[in-house]
Write a protein that holds these residues in place. Structure first.
Motif, PDB file in Angstrom:
ATOM      1  N   LYS A 104      54.415  23.856  39.199  1.00  0.00           N
ATOM      2  CA  LYS A 104      53.028  24.686  39.994  1.00  0.00           C
ATOM      3  C   LYS A 104      52.000  25.092  39.266  1.00  0.00           C
ATOM      4  CE  LYS A 104      55.463  27.957  41.808  1.00  0.00           C
ATOM      5  NZ  LYS A 104      56.414  28.751  42.833  1.00  0.00           N
ATOM      6  N   GLY A 105      51.080  25.524  40.303  1.00  0.00           N
ATOM      7  CA  GLY A 105      49.705  25.900  39.241  1.00  0.00           C
ATOM      8  C   GLY A 105      49.904  27.329  39.463  1.00  0.00           C
ATOM      9  N   SER A 106      49.293  28.169  39.964  1.00  0.00           N
ATOM     10  CA  SER A 106      49.124  28.952  39.577  1.00  0.00           C
ATOM     11  C   SER A 106      47.484  29.751  39.031  1.00  0.00           C
ATOM     12  CB  SER A 106      49.473  30.813  38.400  1.00  0.00           C
ATOM     13  OG  SER A 106      49.775  30.208  36.919  1.00  0.00           O
ATOM     14  N   ALA A 107      47.130  31.102  39.648  1.00  0.00           N
ATOM     15  CA  ALA A 107      45.727  31.323  38.829  1.00  0.00           C
ATOM     16  C   ALA A 107      45.516  33.641  39.085  1.00  0.00           C
ATOM     17  CB  ALA A 107      44.385  31.225  40.186  1.00  0.00           C
ATOM     18  N   THR A 108      44.515  33.474  38.111  1.00  0.00           N
ATOM     19  CA  THR A 108      44.595  35.144  37.556  1.00  0.00           C
ATOM     20  C   THR A 108      43.134  35.397  37.684  1.00  0.00           C
ATOM     21  OG1 THR A 108      44.559  34.621  35.444  1.00  0.00           O
ATOM     22  CG2 THR A 108      47.143  34.998  36.698  1.00  0.00           C
ATOM     23  N   TYR A 109      42.925  36.422  38.211  1.00  0.00           N
ATOM     24  CA  TYR A 109      41.395  36.853  37.637  1.00  0.00           C
ATOM     25  C   TYR A 109      41.125  38.256  36.579  1.00  0.00           C
ATOM     26  CZ  TYR A 109      36.529  39.404  39.146  1.00  0.00           C
ATOM     27  OH  TYR A 109      35.576  39.609  39.049  1.00  0.00           O
ATOM     28  N   SER A 110      39.895  38.331  36.186  1.00  0.00           N
ATOM     29  CA  SER A 110      40.143  39.315  34.795  1.00  0.00           C
ATOM     30  C   SER A 110      38.467  38.909  34.270  1.00  0.00           C
ATOM     31  CB  SER A 110      40.647  38.826  34.322  1.00  0.00           C
ATOM     32  OG  SER A 110      40.980  40.253  33.445  1.00  0.00           O
ATOM     33  N   ASN A 111      37.744  40.361  34.719  1.00  0.00           N
ATOM     34  CA  ASN A 111      36.390  40.892  33.790  1.00  0.00           C
ATOM     35  C   ASN A 111      35.385  40.079  34.805  1.00  0.00           C
ATOM     36  OD1 ASN A 111      37.317  43.260  32.639  1.00  0.00           O
ATOM     37  ND2 ASN A 111      38.266  41.996  31.380  1.00  0.00           N
ATOM     38  N   GLY A 112      35.101  39.478  35.802  1.00  0.00           N
ATOM     39  CA  GLY A 112      34.602  37.900  35.847  1.00  0.00           C
ATOM     40  C   GLY A 112      34.627  36.970  35.503  1.00  0.00           C
ATOM     41  N   THR A 113      35.962  36.497  35.563  1.00  0.00           N
ATOM     42  CA  THR A 113      36.802  35.008  35.144  1.00  0.00           C
ATOM     43  C   THR A 113      37.468  34.920  35.723  1.00  0.00           C
ATOM     44  OG1 THR A 113      35.589  35.398  32.951  1.00  0.00           O
ATOM     45  CG2 THR A 113      37.759  34.090  33.066  1.00  0.00           C
TER      46      THR A 113
END
Length: 646
Positions: free
Chosen positions: A480-489
Motif C-alpha cells: 500500500k502507498g501513502s502520502a503526507t504533506y509538510s511545509n510545502g512538500t
C-alpha cells in the motif's frame, strides 16, 4: 406515602392542617480503607477503616469504597447494589492495593462475591500462594443454581485488576448472568484457568484481558449441565450471547506442579450463539480455540469466530478444534497457524458431526486440516466447501505478516499481505455475519480499501493532505502507498508494478478536475527501486486502472518521459528524453481537450516533450502526482515541492 393529620390548638377547633410525611433518604456514601485505619473509625478519608471485610459488611447500594496502598486481607460480600446504584470497591492507583491474604469467610479466596449483584471491583492487585491447598481463587463470583429460582448473581463488573499465582483460578464465576470481565491480567493459575466462566451463565462480556502462564486454559467457558438443579429456570448447561473479544492469551496449557496441563487458550463447552473476535493467541501449548461439548448441556454451536490471530506452540494440539455436533459455526478474517511440525497437527480439526452449517473463509491459514483424517487445503476445500478464498501460509510467510514476529509484536507489517485482504462480512446460510468495526487496539476498520485479516488493523497515518488533494492506490499494488504533506512538500510512497501496458498500478495524490489547467511540480527525489521507477504529474480520465491518461514522469536511469493512454484499456505509449534525473520540474498543460507535457531543469525555462495528446476531462477526471516503484514487492518514495494548479 402515609398521611399524618395534626390537630390545631383548641382556640381554632374548626381548622385542620395536613402534612406529607417525607420518606427517609440516605446520601450515597464514599468510604475509605487504609492500613493506618481502625474499624472503629467513621470510614472517612480522615478516619478510615482498617479492613475490607468491615467495609463489605457495611456498604449498601450506591456506596463506594476507596482502598489505600498496602497489603490487605480479602473480603466476602453477600449483598449487592441496584441497576442505578452499584456498590464499588476501588483499589489504589498502579495496583498499590494488594490483596495477598484470603478472606476469612470462604477461607481460600481473595474476594468472594456470593448471591450478590451490581457490584464493581476495580483496580486491585491480588496475589495468591501458587498452591491449591492454601489459595483457591483471586476473585470468585457465584450465584445460587441449586436451591432458589432466579438467584443467579448478575451485572457484576470485574475490571482493571492484576491477579497472579492463585492455586486454582484467577477469576471464577458460577451461575452468573450479564457479567463483565475486562482489562484484567490473570496469570499463573497453578492448577487450572486464568478466567473460568461456568455453570449455565449467559451473556458474559470477557474482553481486553491478558491471560498467560496458566496451567490449563487462559479463558475457559464451561456451562456444565452437571452442576446445579436443572429444574430451576436458567440452569440449562448452556451459555448464550457471550462476547469474548480483544483478549491476549499466551503461554497457557503447559501445566505445573499441580497440573499436567491441557485445555486451550480459549475453551468453550456448551457455548452457543456467541462472538469470539479480535483475540491474540500465541505460544499456547495445548489447544488454541476449542468449540465442543463435554460437561455442557449442548454443543458449542452457532458461534462467530472472526478477526483473531492464533499461532500455537510447537508442542500444541490442533489450533482450532470443533467437535461433538458443534454445528453452524462461522470463521473468517483469522490468521491461523500451528508451529507443530508433527504430521498429526495443523490449523482446523472438524468432526463429521460438526460439519453441518460450518463455514470458514478469507483466512490466512496453515494448510493442514483434519476431517476424520489429515488433509491438504485443496482436499479441505472439496470436502467442506470452505476456505475457497483463504490464503495458504508457510511458516516464513506467516512470520512476514507481522511487524516483529520474533519480539511477539503481531501488528501487521507495512508489507503484510494480510493488509486489505479481509472482508467486511460473510453470509452463512442466509445470515450475514459482520466483522468487528474496531480491532484489538480500538482502531476503526477498515483503514484501507478493505478489512485487514487478524486481530490488528494496520493504522494508516493521517495524510494531512491539504484540500482538495486525496491519496489513493490505483490498480493492484503489492504494498500500500501513502502520502503526507509538510511545509510545502508532498512525500508520496508508491508501490505497484508500473504505469504501462493496458493497466496501471501506482500511488496517486489527486483531485477532481474538469476543463483547462496547468499542473506543475518539482520532483526533488525518487528512490531507485528500479531503473524504470516513476514519479511525476498526471491527468486521468478516471481513477480506474485502465483509464486514459497523460503524464510527465522522471525515472532514476531512463530520463524524463511523456506517457499517454489514448483510450480506456489501450496500451501506453511514450516519448523519452534521456539524461534527466531528479531534481527536475515537470508540467502538464491542457487546453481545449489537448494535453502537452514539459520539463525544466531550473523551473523557468520549459521544454516540451513530444506532441500534444487528446484528453477530455469530465466530472470523473483527476489530476495529480503519481509514483510507482516499478516492482510490486517494493515501495518507492518521492518528494515533490512547488506544486501548483492553475
Amino acid at each position: 406515602m402515609q398521611r399524618r393529620t395534626t390537630h390545631a390548638a383548641a382556640a381554632f377547633p374548626a381548622h385542620r392542617t395536613t402534612f406529607e410525611q417525607l420518606e427517609p433518604r440516605r446520601l450515597l456514601a464514599t468510604y475509605y480503607v487504609a492500613i493506618t485505619g481502625n474499624d472503629g473509625n467513621a470510614g472517612t478519608q480522615a478516619a478510615p477503616w482498617l479492613t475490607l471485610q468491615h467495609a463489605a459488611d457495611r456498604v449498601v447500594a450506591g456506596d463506594t469504597v476507596n482502598v489505600g496502598a498496602g497489603n490487605f486481607r480479602g473480603f466476602d460480600i453477600r449483598h449487592g447494589g441496584t441497576s442505578s446504584s452499584r456498590i464499588t470497591f476501588k483499589g489504589a492507583a498502579n495496583f498499590g492495593t494488594n490483596i495477598n491474604s484470603n478472606n476469612t469467610v470462604t477461607g481460600k479466596d481473595g474476594i468472594n462475591i456470593e448471591d450478590a449483584s451490581y457490584i464493581t471491583v476495580d483496580g486491585f492487585k491480588l496475589t495468591g500462594t501458587g498452591n491449591p491447598s492454601t489459595s483457591r481463587t483471586g476473585i470468585r463470583i457465584v450465584g445460587d443454581g441449586f436451591n432458589n429460582a432466579n438467584a443467579f448473581s448478575h451485572n457484576v463488573i470485574i475490571q482493571n485488576n492484576n491477579i497472579d499465582s492463585w492455586g486454582v483460578w484467577g477469576i471464577l464465576t458460577g451461575f452468573t448472568d450479564d457479567i463483565v470481565i475486562q482489562n484484567n491480567t490473570c496469570s499463573h493459575a497453578a492448577q487450572q484457568h486464568g478466567i473460568y466462566f461456568s455453570n449455565s451463565g449467559d451473556r458474559p462480556i470477557i474482553r481486553n484481558n491478558v491471560c498467560f502462564g496458566n496451567a490449563d486454559c487462559g479463558i475457559q467457558l464451561n456451562a456444565d449441565i452437571h452442576t446445579g438443579n436443572t429444574s430451576l429456570p436458567g440452569v440449562d448447561g448452556i451459555t448464550t450471547g457471550a462476547i469474548i473479544e480483544g483478549n491476549k492469551v499466551y503461554s497457557n496449557g503447559g501445566g505445573s506442579a499441580y497440573s499436567a496441563g491441557g485445555g486451550a487458550a480459549i475453551n468453550c463447552d456448551g457455548v452457543q450463539n456467541s462472538i469470539i473476535d479480535n483475540n491474540l493467541l500465541y505460544d499456547n501449548h495445548a489447544g488454541g480455540l476449542v468449540l465442543y461439548q463435554f460437561d455442557g448441556g449442548g454443543p458449542s454451536s452457532g458461534n462467530l469466530v472472526v478477526n483473531n490471530t492464533m499461532i500455537n506452540a510447537a508442542n500444541s494440539r490442533y489450533l482450532v478444534s470443533i467437535s461433538n455436533n458443534s454445528t453452524k459455526n462461522t470463521l473468517f478474517n483469522n490468521i491461523i497457524f500451528n508451529l507443530n511440525t508433527s504430521g498429526s497437527r495443523g490449523s482446523i480439526s472438524l468432526t463429521a458431526d460438526s460439519k453441518s452449517g460450518f463455514l470458514s473463509d478469507d483466512n490466512f491459514i496453515d494448510p493442514r486440516f483434519d476431517l476424520g483424517g489429515q488433509m491438504t487445503l485443496a482436499q479441505w476445500q472439496t470436502a467442506t466447501g470452505s476456505d475457497t478464498h483463504s490464503h495458504s501460509l508457510t511458516q516464513a510467510q506467516m512470520q512476514a505478516l507481522f511487524t516483529n514476529y520474533a519480539g511477539n509484536d503481531y501488528t501487521l507489517a507495512a508489507t503484510s499481505s494480510a493488509v486489505d485482504a479481509g472482508v467486511a462480512s460473510l453470509t452463512n446460510a442466509g445470515v450475514v455475519k459482520n466483522a468487528p468495526a474496531k480491532d484489538l487496539l480500538g482502531t476503526s476498520r477498515p483503514q484501507g480499501a478493505k478489512f485487514d485479516v487478524g486481530c490488528y488493523e494496520r493504522k494508516v497515518a493521517s495524510s494531512a493532505l491539504p484540500a482538495p488533494w486525496k491519496d489513493a492506490d490505483i490498480g493492484t499494488v503489492g504494498i500500500k502507498g501513502s502520502a503526507t504533506y509538510s511545509n510545502g512538500t508532498f512525500t508520496v510512497k508508491g508501490g505497484g508494478a508500473n504505469i504501462a501496458g493496458t493497466s496501471d498500478a501506482f500511488n496517486y495524490v489527486n483531485q477532481f478536475k474538469t476543463g483547462n489547467f496547468t499542473l506543475t511540480a518539482k520532483v526533488n527525489t525518487l528512490d531507485n527501486t528500479n531503473a524504470w521507477a516513476k514519479a511525476g504529474v498526471m491527468a486521468r480520465a478516471s481513477n480506474a486502472a485502465n483509464a486514459a491518461f497523460v503524464a510527465v514522469v522522471v525515472t532514476p536511469s531512463n530520463g524524463v518521459n511523456l506517457l499517454w493512454r489514448s483510450s480506456t484499456g489501450a496500451t501506453v505509449a511514450s516519448t523519452q528524453v534521456t539524461g534527466i534525473k531528479a531534481p527536475v520540474w515537470v508540467r502538464l498543460v491542457e487546453s481545449s481537450g489537448q494535453a502537452k507535457g514539459y520539463y525544466s531543469t531550473n523551473g523557468t525555462s520549459w521544454i516540451q516533450i513530444g506532441t500534444s495528446h487528446a484528453l477530455s476531462l469530465t466530472t470523473a477526471s483527476t489530476i495529480g502526482l503519481c509514483v510507482t516503484a516499478r516492482d510490486n514487492t517494493k515501495i518507492a518514495t518521492a518528494t515533490f515541492s512547488n506544486v501548483t494548479v492553475v
